[in-house]
Design a protein around this motif. Structure first.
Motif, PDB file in Angstrom:
ATOM      1  N   ALA A  66      38.024 -27.898  -9.058  1.00 34.56           N
ATOM      2  CA  ALA A  66      38.737 -26.777  -9.664  1.00 34.56           C
ATOM      3  C   ALA A  66      39.824 -26.259  -8.741  1.00 34.56           C
ATOM      4  CB  ALA A  66      37.755 -25.657 -10.014  1.00 34.56           C
ATOM      5  N   PHE A  67      39.513 -26.195  -7.435  1.00 35.03           N
ATOM      6  CA  PHE A  67      40.513 -25.712  -6.490  1.00 35.03           C
ATOM      7  C   PHE A  67      41.741 -26.618  -6.485  1.00 35.03           C
ATOM      8  CE2 PHE A  67      42.656 -26.001  -2.443  1.00 35.03           C
ATOM      9  CZ  PHE A  67      42.991 -24.679  -2.215  1.00 35.03           C
ATOM     10  N   THR A  70      43.994 -26.812  -9.628  1.00 34.30           N
ATOM     11  CA  THR A  70      44.796 -25.596  -9.731  1.00 34.30           C
ATOM     12  C   THR A  70      45.887 -25.578  -8.669  1.00 34.30           C
ATOM     13  OG1 THR A  70      42.839 -24.407 -10.523  1.00 34.30           O
ATOM     14  CG2 THR A  70      44.700 -23.067  -9.794  1.00 34.30           C
ATOM     15  N   TYR A  71      45.521 -25.935  -7.445  1.00 33.77           N
ATOM     16  CA  TYR A  71      46.475 -25.950  -6.334  1.00 33.77           C
ATOM     17  C   TYR A  71      47.645 -26.883  -6.622  1.00 33.77           C
ATOM     18  CZ  TYR A  71      48.189 -26.684  -1.540  1.00 33.77           C
ATOM     19  OH  TYR A  71      48.970 -26.764  -0.413  1.00 33.77           O
ATOM     20  N   TYR A  73      48.620 -28.064  -9.547  1.00 35.93           N
ATOM     21  CA  TYR A  73      49.386 -27.646 -10.717  1.00 35.93           C
ATOM     22  C   TYR A  73      50.357 -26.522 -10.368  1.00 35.93           C
ATOM     23  CZ  TYR A  73      50.728 -25.736 -15.185  1.00 35.93           C
ATOM     24  OH  TYR A  73      51.481 -25.269 -16.230  1.00 35.93           O
ATOM     25  N   VAL A  74      49.870 -25.518  -9.625  1.00 33.86           N
ATOM     26  CA  VAL A  74      50.739 -24.397  -9.273  1.00 33.86           C
ATOM     27  C   VAL A  74      51.867 -24.874  -8.360  1.00 33.86           C
ATOM     28  CG1 VAL A  74      50.855 -22.148  -8.106  1.00 33.86           C
ATOM     29  CG2 VAL A  74      48.930 -22.679  -9.608  1.00 33.86           C
ATOM     30  N   ALA A  94      49.814 -21.015  -4.435  1.00 34.91           N
ATOM     31  CA  ALA A  94      49.022 -22.087  -5.038  1.00 34.91           C
ATOM     32  C   ALA A  94      47.591 -22.073  -4.508  1.00 34.91           C
ATOM     33  CB  ALA A  94      49.679 -23.443  -4.755  1.00 34.91           C
ATOM     34  N   ALA A  97      45.684 -19.075  -6.016  1.00 36.83           N
ATOM     35  CA  ALA A  97      45.289 -19.348  -7.394  1.00 36.83           C
ATOM     36  C   ALA A  97      44.117 -20.313  -7.443  1.00 36.83           C
ATOM     37  CB  ALA A  97      46.482 -19.924  -8.175  1.00 36.83           C
ATOM     38  N   GLY A  98      44.156 -21.321  -6.572  1.00 37.33           N
ATOM     39  CA  GLY A  98      43.055 -22.276  -6.517  1.00 37.33           C
ATOM     40  C   GLY A  98      41.752 -21.625  -6.124  1.00 37.33           C
ATOM     41  N   VAL A 101      40.164 -19.579  -9.074  1.00 38.32           N
ATOM     42  CA  VAL A 101      39.511 -20.452 -10.052  1.00 38.32           C
ATOM     43  C   VAL A 101      38.231 -21.054  -9.468  1.00 38.32           C
ATOM     44  CG1 VAL A 101      39.752 -22.567 -11.412  1.00 38.32           C
ATOM     45  CG2 VAL A 101      41.668 -20.957 -11.247  1.00 38.32           C
TER      46      VAL A 101
END
Length: 258
Positions: A66-67, A70-71, A73-74, A94, A97-98, A101
């Motif tokens: 999940a981290f 997200t990392y 993608y951002v 990033a 945000a990771g 999540v």
């Protein structure tokens, strides 16, 4: 980021998370017991240093996956028209945000793991926010430093870093971040292991830090710093190196697939 990139980040993050947690679990147990208000010996000493590992193993794959998804993608989302001097700030965003999540998954397994490590039985409050208070500052230091070290090494050798070089950068970045954020880690541990109804169990990080400072001073705030630094430096080497290596392999396989 294309679909193979998402899949590679997801799987590589999970593989890296499981690898580092299983290999370094004993050091994490020792660090937690050193930070326990019970004291190292009463918290278990060197006995049962793999206590709580099932919860850690179950949570590590989805947590790390999940981290990183997200990392990445951002990072991709913010990459357009990026200036080099803004890259550290984008890596910070990033990573933050990771962590948000990943904490949705990390919190339950972290609580079970730490209580098994020191045999605590009290309730905990505001676990999500308390872990974020400790993890986000850590990531704000580690990931921009990791990315900057990789960029510098790539520039010096005139090609993208290899996975082992990324791992070395991860070790330096993790070790440095571990040292400067140890007081927050101590506060998080004290809150999670506090007796129900106590002022510490209320979940105020600043209050927990003040309590440690008042009773134990600077040495208390940096309790467990050496096993923490050793574990996270080695963990950064394994975690970020394994992530880069696995992701590269998966992306290559994706290119070769029809």
């Amino acid at each position: 980021m294309d679909r193979p990139g998402f899949t590679a980040s997801l799987v590589a993050g999970g593989v890296a998370g499981v690898s580092v947690d299983l290999i370094l679990y004993p050091l994490d147990t020792i660090k937690t017991r050193l930070q326990s208000p019970q004291g190292f010996k009463k918290a278990g000493g060197f006995r049962g240093i793999y206590a709580g590992i099932p919860s850690a193993a179950l949570g590590s794959f989805p947590n790390a996956a999940a981290f990183f998804i997200t990392y990445e993608y951002v990072k991709w989302f913010l990459h357009a028209d990026s200036s080099s001097y803004l890259m550290p700030a984008k890596h910070m965003l990033a990573a933050s945000a990771g962590e948000v999540v990943a904490c949705l998954i990390r919190v339950p397994s972290e609580v079970v793991k730490q209580r098994a490590q020191v045999s605590a039985s009290s309730r905990t409050f505001q676990i999500f926010s308390n872990i974020l208070y400790q993890e986000i500052p850590f990531s704000l230091v580690q990931f921009p430093l990791w990315e900057s070290l990789k960029a510098l090494w790539s520039w010096r050798q005139d090609h993208v870093v290899d996975s082992w070089q990324s791992a070395v950068c991860g070790a330096f970045a993790g070790g440095f971040a571990a040292v400067v954020t140890t007081p927050l880690d101590v506060a998080k541990t004290r809150i999670m292991l506090a007796k129900a109804g106590s002022s510490t169990a209320g979940g105020n990080v600043l209050s927990a830090l003040h309590g440690v400072w008042r009773t134990q001073g600077l040495s208390g705030l940096f309790a467990g710093v050496f096993p923490r630094m050793a574990a996270i430096s080695l963990g950064g080497f394994i975690f970020l190196g394994a992530y880069d290596q696995t992701r590269s392999l998966l992306l290559e396989l994706g290119k070769e697939s029809p």
